[in-house]
Design a protein around this motif. Structure first.
Motif, PDB file in Angstrom:
ATOM      1  N   TYR A 138       1.212  -1.537  -0.209  1.00  0.00           N
ATOM      2  CA  TYR A 138       0.021   0.189   0.317  1.00  0.00           C
ATOM      3  C   TYR A 138       1.033   1.499   0.223  1.00  0.00           C
ATOM      4  O   TYR A 138       0.975   2.392  -1.253  1.00  0.00           O
ATOM      5  N   LEU A 142       1.528   4.004  -2.676  1.00  0.00           N
ATOM      6  CA  LEU A 142       1.459   5.734  -2.778  1.00  0.00           C
ATOM      7  C   LEU A 142       2.192   6.366  -3.241  1.00  0.00           C
ATOM      8  O   LEU A 142       2.438   7.067  -3.971  1.00  0.00           O
ATOM      9  N   GLN A 219      -6.998   9.069  -5.676  1.00  0.00           N
ATOM     10  CA  GLN A 219      -8.369   8.867  -4.693  1.00  0.00           C
ATOM     11  C   GLN A 219      -9.287   8.027  -5.602  1.00  0.00           C
ATOM     12  O   GLN A 219      -9.741   7.039  -4.897  1.00  0.00           O
ATOM     13  N   GLU A 222      -7.554   4.885  -3.666  1.00  0.00           N
ATOM     14  CA  GLU A 222      -8.363   5.022  -1.903  1.00  0.00           C
ATOM     15  C   GLU A 222      -9.328   4.183  -1.913  1.00  0.00           C
ATOM     16  O   GLU A 222     -10.599   4.671  -1.048  1.00  0.00           O
ATOM     17  N   LYS A 335     -10.216  -3.171   3.405  1.00  0.00           N
ATOM     18  CA  LYS A 335     -11.307  -1.918   2.821  1.00  0.00           C
ATOM     19  C   LYS A 335     -12.782  -2.633   3.399  1.00  0.00           C
ATOM     20  O   LYS A 335     -13.434  -2.442   3.061  1.00  0.00           O
TER      21      LYS A 335
END
Length: 385
Positions: A138, A142, A219, A222, A335
């Motif tokens: 992750y 990023l 975005q 996420e 998530k």
């Protein structure tokens, strides 16, 4: 009753950051600029023209000077213009917010008389999920798509070499790679294509577009792995298409209307036995030029542009393989797991009031890919939709 016998225009209540010109055009649906029925202004059109010009001048000033002081002056000027517009259109503006209905006595009394009341909305709660199963990949992802120092290394092409692992979105800022000796030629070409502030386009607009694409990718990352995967595929495809244009035509295409057509698809469909494929392709490109396509010769562009586009493709493919390849490191979507757990707990709650209808949960998402992904996963969990 208000609509009976009247012509009515239904407008969205979605909040929108209107410019003076947008508001003027809206008011002109109901008022003639030079023959307004509003008693608080002699000439509605002239009043709006003045406000539109002031706003345009203030906005253009920020293109030349983007310092904090200049932006503060623009904000102050915008607020002044907004206040004057409010006074200008006051006779045709009716505002009835929840606050108005609760605090204005006659409205509050009417609501009480009708037995109506507003529901009390609780403050939003920030929910978290355990990222530890994917923490390393992750953070690596990023940092690749939007590293902390990206704003520092993206000042010019030469500075881009500072971080070999960063996605630079080179495909979206080709004009930053124009050789100094050809800048004037490219500016003239932009002017011929209808661009007004060519200096802004050459320096700021392209840089901002690249930053926007990187932010958009963050975005989508996420939002959900489904949205992220779709974006990766699109960005890789777009960058590969640019390289194909360079290979086949030795130009960089700039297309102002929608997605750039795939050059190999154009070649495949350019089946003209009379003129030959190359000449038929030229005809198709000419048609695209009538729709806003123009090309910049590769002679005008630093060779590093191609290097950076290829590096971007390699970085995005590495990320894609890490997340979605055959030997992917990701076996779970933490998530999604947390989201489904929350939904199940909410559905299991007993009604707070007797006779309360079946509980419904509304899920908002900024992206259709994420909404579709959640829908499919919840069906797999036998959750009724």
């Amino acid at each position: 009753m208000l609509c009976n016998g009247n012509k009515v225009v239904l407008l969205t209540a979605t909040p929108y950051n209107n410019r003076p010109k947008d508001l003027a055009n809206l008011i002109y649906l109901f008022q003639k600029p030079g023959k307004s029925t509003l008693r608080n202004v002699e000439n509605l059109g002239a009043a709006f023209d003045e406000l539109i010009a002031e706003y345009k001048n203030a906005y253009n000033a920020t293109k030349k000077d983007s310092s904090k002081k200049a932006m503060d002056l623009f904000t102050k000027k915008s607020k002044d213009i907004a206040k004057r517009i409010q006074n200008l259109i006051a006779p045709v503006t009716i505002r009835r917010s929840r606050k108005d209905l609760k605090e204005i006595k006659k409205y509050a009394e009417d609501l009480k008389k009708r037995g109506m009341e507003f529901s009390e909305v609780a403050d939003p709660k920030s929910l978290t999920y355990d990222i530890r199963p994917v923490k390393d990949i992750y953070l690596e992802t990023l940092n690749a798509i939007y590293p902390r120092n990206i704003d520092e290394i993206d000042e010019d092409v030469q500075e881009l070499d500072k971080d070999k692992t960063a996605y630079k979105a080179a495909r979206y800022k080709a004009l930053l790679y124009v050789k100094p000796e050809f800048v004037d030629k490219v500016i003239r070409q932009l002017q011929e294509e209808g661009y007004e502030d060519t200096d802004f386009v050459m320096k700021q607009s392209q840089r901002q577009l690249a930053k926007f694409m990187r932010r958009l990718l963050v975005q989508r990352f996420e939002s959900s792995i489904a949205a992220f995967q779709a974006s990766l595929n699109l960005l890789i495809s777009n960058s590969e298409n640019i390289l194909k244009w360079i290979e086949h035509r030795e130009t960089i295409p700039v297309y102002k209307k929608g997605n750039l057509p795939d050059i190999e698809t154009l070649r495949d469909t350019a089946d003209d036995t009379l003129f030959g494929v190359d000449e038929a392709l030229e005809k198709q490109v000419a048609q695209l030029k009538n729709k806003g396509l123009f090309e910049i010769k590769m002679d005008y562009i630093e060779p590093k542009f191609v290097e950076d586009v290829k590096a971007d493709i390699e970085i995005l493919n590495t990320i894609k393989n890490n997340w979605f390849g055959k030997n992917e490191q990701i076996k779970r979507d933490p998530k999604l797991d947390a989201f489904i757990d929350i939904v199940k707990k909410q559905l299991a709650k007993k009604p707070e009031h007797k006779g309360e209808p079946n509980r419904k949960i509304v899920v908002f998402s900024g992206y259709a890919d994420t909404a579709k992904y959640l829908y499919e996963k919840m069906l797999q969990q036998n959750l009724k939709m």
